[in-house]
Design an enzyme around this catalytic site. Structure first.
Site, PDB file in Angstrom:
ATOM      1  N   LYS A 157       0.857  -1.172   0.000  1.00 53.05           N
ATOM      2  CA  LYS A 157       0.000   0.000   0.000  1.00 53.05           C
ATOM      3  C   LYS A 157       0.901   1.233   0.000  1.00 53.05           C
ATOM      4  CE  LYS A 157      -3.896   0.127   2.352  1.00 53.05           C
ATOM      5  NZ  LYS A 157      -5.026   0.099   1.417  1.00 53.05           N
TER       6      LYS A 157
HETATM    7  N1  PMP Z   1      -7.383  -3.606  -2.962  1.00 54.65           N
HETATM    8  C1  PMP Z   1      -6.966  -2.345  -2.779  1.00 54.65           C
HETATM    9  C2  PMP Z   1      -6.384  -1.612  -3.933  1.00 54.65           C
HETATM   10  C3  PMP Z   1      -7.092  -1.719  -1.533  1.00 54.65           C
HETATM   11  O1  PMP Z   1      -6.683  -0.460  -1.350  1.00 54.65           O
HETATM   12  C4  PMP Z   1      -7.683  -2.432  -0.461  1.00 54.65           C
HETATM   13  C5  PMP Z   1      -7.857  -1.760   0.881  1.00 54.65           C
HETATM   14  N2  PMP Z   1      -6.745  -1.904   1.694  1.00 54.65           N
HETATM   15  C6  PMP Z   1      -8.093  -3.753  -0.703  1.00 54.65           C
HETATM   16  C7  PMP Z   1      -7.926  -4.302  -1.955  1.00 54.65           C
HETATM   17  C8  PMP Z   1      -8.666  -4.582   0.412  1.00 54.65           C
HETATM   18  O2  PMP Z   1      -7.685  -4.853   1.383  1.00 54.65           O
HETATM   19  P1  PMP Z   1      -8.056  -5.099   2.902  1.00 54.65           P
HETATM   20  O3  PMP Z   1      -9.123  -6.129   2.894  1.00 54.65           O
HETATM   21  O4  PMP Z   1      -6.803  -5.564   3.524  1.00 54.65           O
HETATM   22  O5  PMP Z   1      -8.531  -3.813   3.456  1.00 54.65           O
END
Ligand code: PMP
Length: 303
Positions: A157
């Site tokens: 991220k």
């Molecule tokens: N894809 C992207 C591009 C994201 O930003 C997120 C949010 N973090 C997710 C998927 C889902 O990830 P998570 O379930 O860990 O929040």
């Protein structure tokens, strides 16, 4: 979002309005930061942070991938998060850790600029509107492709990565949709702007393999919940026309939780209502996060 009292900033709790940075911070100019999105939920008595350690492990992995060295231990940041929620007297909240490269060198090479770390925690309701969670959202296949794995790295991220999501999200909203779904560079379905994606056909869930998308922590929950309920999950590429003709479509993410999709590009999905598998996963997920399913208690950190 509702402002709270304190933000943890480089080891100290500072007032929300005092948590500022220099305008020449490298991260502000070039997106050289990494972040996480975590939620805490409460049963009636206590707040519980959901998958705290898993989120911070991904945070440190994002740091490794992007060469942003976080100047605190993982244990310290996890403890600070618990303290922050206590000090802000929060129960249900969203938590945003961010590490970003500060001021000094303003060239592309950040040199030895300091890495700053903040953790914010605040009340933030349903991401894709309460109506969306209950009845499903309308999505659009974006004209923007998901960034390729050889230019932006999707396991992390990294702040700068998100301009791709910002473009897609704004386009979808401007055209009257709730969310964008992005294709990968080969034209297969990748993910939402901040969510992983699933289709259901003949009672089998299909989701994009993690190669081109973020390894969502909610995605991991969805797969475990499905398996525990004897629902088959296939991690396989799929196309937009398969999505159009599927029985159910849903999204998952920490902010978006489990959100049904009732329409894509003006094609009704199934009967236009959240499907039975989507609802099962959604119900189980909401029980788990609010400490109503002891089988998954190890995912919760009591505040
Ligand atoms: N894809 C992207 C591009 C994201 O930003 C997120 C949010 N973090 C997710 C998927 C889902 O990830 P998570 O379930 O860990 O929040």
């Amino acid at each position: 979002m509702k402002k709270s009292q304190y933000i943890w900033y480089n080891g100290k709790f500072v007032n929300w309005d005092k948590a500022t940075t220099h305008v020449l911070s490298h991260g502000l100019h070039y997106g050289s930061g990494i972040f996480e999105g975590i939620r805490a939920y409460s049963d009636n008595a206590n707040a519980f942070i959901f998958r705290l350690e898993d989120h911070y492990s991904r945070f440190y992995n994002s740091g490794k991938v992007s060469l942003i060295k976080i100047p605190f231990s993982q244990k310290k940041l996890q403890e600070a998060t618990v303290q922050l929620i206590k000090k802000n007297k929060l129960k249900n909240c969203y938590i945003r850790p961010l590490a970003f490269i500060g001021e000094g060198s303003i060239g592309i090479n950040p040199g030895n600029n300091k890495v700053n770390v903040i953790i914010a925690a605040f009340e933030w309701g349903t991401y894709l509107e309460k109506n969306g969670i209950e009845h499903g959202i309308r999505a659009k296949i974006s004209s923007f492709a998901r960034m390729g794995v050889n230019s932006f790295m999707t396991k992390s991220k990294i702040s700068g990565n998100y301009i791709n999501s910002v473009f897609a999200k704004r386009e979808a909203i401007q055209l009257g949709f709730d969310e964008a779904i992005m294709l990968d560079n080969d034209g297969y379905i990748a993910e939402g702007t901040g969510e992983n994606i699933y289709i259901v056909r003949n009672n089998i869930i299909k989701t994009t393999p993690i190669t081109t998308v973020l390894e969502g922590i909610t995605r991991d929950c969805v797969i475990k919940i499905a398996k525990d309920n004897n629902i088959e999950v296939q991690e396989q590429k799929f196309t937009r026309d398969e999505l159009y003709i599927s029985d159910e479509v849903f999204l998952s993410g920490t902010a978006a939780e489990i959100t049904p999709v009732r329409e894509v590009d003006d094609r009704t999905i199934g009967n236009g209502k959240p499907g039975k598998i989507t609802k099962l996963i959604q119900d189980e997920y909401s029980k788990i996060v609010s400490n109503k399913n002891p089988l998954y208690a190890s995912w919760l950190t009591k505040v």
